[in-house]
Design an enzyme around this catalytic site. Structure first.
Site, PDB file in Angstrom:
ATOM      1  N   HIS A  58       1.291  -1.386   0.424  1.00 44.92           N
ATOM      2  CA  HIS A  58       0.262  -0.181   0.103  1.00 44.92           C
ATOM      3  C   HIS A  58       0.721   1.297   0.159  1.00 44.92           C
ATOM      4  O   HIS A  58       0.468   1.940  -0.987  1.00 44.92           O
ATOM      5  CB  HIS A  58      -1.187   0.152   1.137  1.00 44.92           C
ATOM      6  CG  HIS A  58      -1.694  -0.816   1.437  1.00 44.92           C
ATOM      7  ND1 HIS A  58      -1.690  -1.822   2.176  1.00 44.92           N
ATOM      8  CD2 HIS A  58      -2.932  -1.138   0.906  1.00 44.92           C
ATOM      9  CE1 HIS A  58      -3.020  -2.512   2.175  1.00 44.92           C
ATOM     10  NE2 HIS A  58      -3.568  -1.908   1.295  1.00 44.92           N
TER      11      HIS A  58
ATOM     12  N   SER B 281      -0.375  -8.930   0.887  1.00 44.26           N
ATOM     13  CA  SER B 281      -1.611  -8.890   1.321  1.00 44.26           C
ATOM     14  C   SER B 281      -1.989  -8.869   2.511  1.00 44.26           C
ATOM     15  O   SER B 281      -1.095  -9.490   3.704  1.00 44.26           O
ATOM     16  CB  SER B 281      -2.184 -10.261   0.803  1.00 44.26           C
ATOM     17  OG  SER B 281      -3.565 -10.242   0.991  1.00 44.26           O
TER      18      SER B 281
END
Ligand code: PAF
Length: 280
Positions: free
Chosen positions: A37, A187
């Site tokens: 991210h 993830s």
């Protein structure tokens, strides 16, 4: 960094940025931020004057038996991480802010075709939930550019198609998957894995790479290639949903040798569903 929780404050901030003629980059997320991210936020920084990140675990994209309730929510750490990479604002709406009515009564956006194959076939309604929330967030943030990770390859295509079909004034940029040192794609769901499963998990990427090698060496019987890949996943201990060779442009089946291809897979380790893909 501005921390915003409701649509009114968000609109005021965006209006101020727009008035100052600032270009806005947007990174939508569901939080529990990892290096992947943060690399999207860094990419956003390079694209615009202002960077805003949303953190919203979107109930509309989870099936009834999926992990909405237990999806990791780590707001305090996420805010600190965003501050460390220089985001200008974080938007953390409550569910009622995004969905003021019953979910079933809300207007939705559906991208037909692309939403029904691969992950969409195994997670009915998932991409409708994604397209709807991303559309709503775009309407609130009015970004010039929005950044999405390529780990969710099908999601990027669904969002691109939506933006194109509905003439949304936003550029959709995709950024490469960030991986652990053993190859596992980062993830938020990796945190569900037991230590034993975590050791197996990088085999997903390894099998995709093996399949890619076969294609690079000239194999063209895609049904046989896919079936060997699925066997490889099963042998490693996965319960595969699919492993499929598709055209990167539209996720259709390959037609000729000039097609730009992507190999995508989704597979379970225990109750954790992992996805990954590689370009050929
Ligand atoms: O990729 C995600 O985290 C989500 O699907 C997104 C794009 C933030 C929409 O909820």
């Amino acid at each position: 960094m501005d921390k915003i929780e409701n649509n009114r404050a968000l609109r005021a901030l965006i209006a101020a940025w727009r008035k100052a003629d600032q270009r806005i980059a947007f990174v939508p997320t569901m939080g529990n931020l990892h290096r992947g991210h943060l690399s999207l936020v860094e990419r956003a920084r390079a694209e615009a004057d202002r960077v805003i990140v949303s953190i919203f675990v979107n109930p509309l994209q989870f099936g009834p038996s999926e992990d909405f309730a237990r999806y990791p929510r780590t707001l305090e750490q996420d805010v600190a991480a965003l501050e460390s990479v220089g985001a200008d604002a974080v938007y953390t709406p409550a569910v009622t802010e995004i969905y003021p009515r019953d979910l079933a009564a809300m207007t939705f956006v559906e991208v037909p075709g692309l939403s029904d194959i691969l992950c969409g076939a195994y997670r009915p309604g998932h991409f409708r939930g994604v397209a709807t929330v991303v559309n709503k967030l775009f309407n609130l943030v009015r970004p010039d550019v929005a950044i999405f990770g390529e780990k969710d390859f099908q999601q990027v295509l669904v969002i691109r198609r939506m933006a194109e079909d509905l003439a949304m004034p936003v550029a959709i940029v995709s950024a490469p998957t960030t991986r652990e040192s053993d190859g596992l794609a980062m993830s938020s769901r990796n945190g569900y894995l037991t230590p034993e499963q975590r050791k197996i998990a990088p085999r997903l990427f390894a099998v995709l790479q093996d399949v890619r090698q076969r294609i690079r060496h000239g194999a063209r019987d895609y049904a046989a290639i896919e079936s060997a890949g699925i066997d490889g996943l099963k042998a490693a201990g996965f319960r595969p949903d699919y492993l499929s060779v598709r055209r990167a442009a539209d996720l259709d089946s390959p037609r000729d040798t000039g097609d730009d291809l992507v190999i995508l897979a989704a597979a379970y380790l225990g109750t954790t569903r992992l996805i990954d893909n590689v370009r050929v």
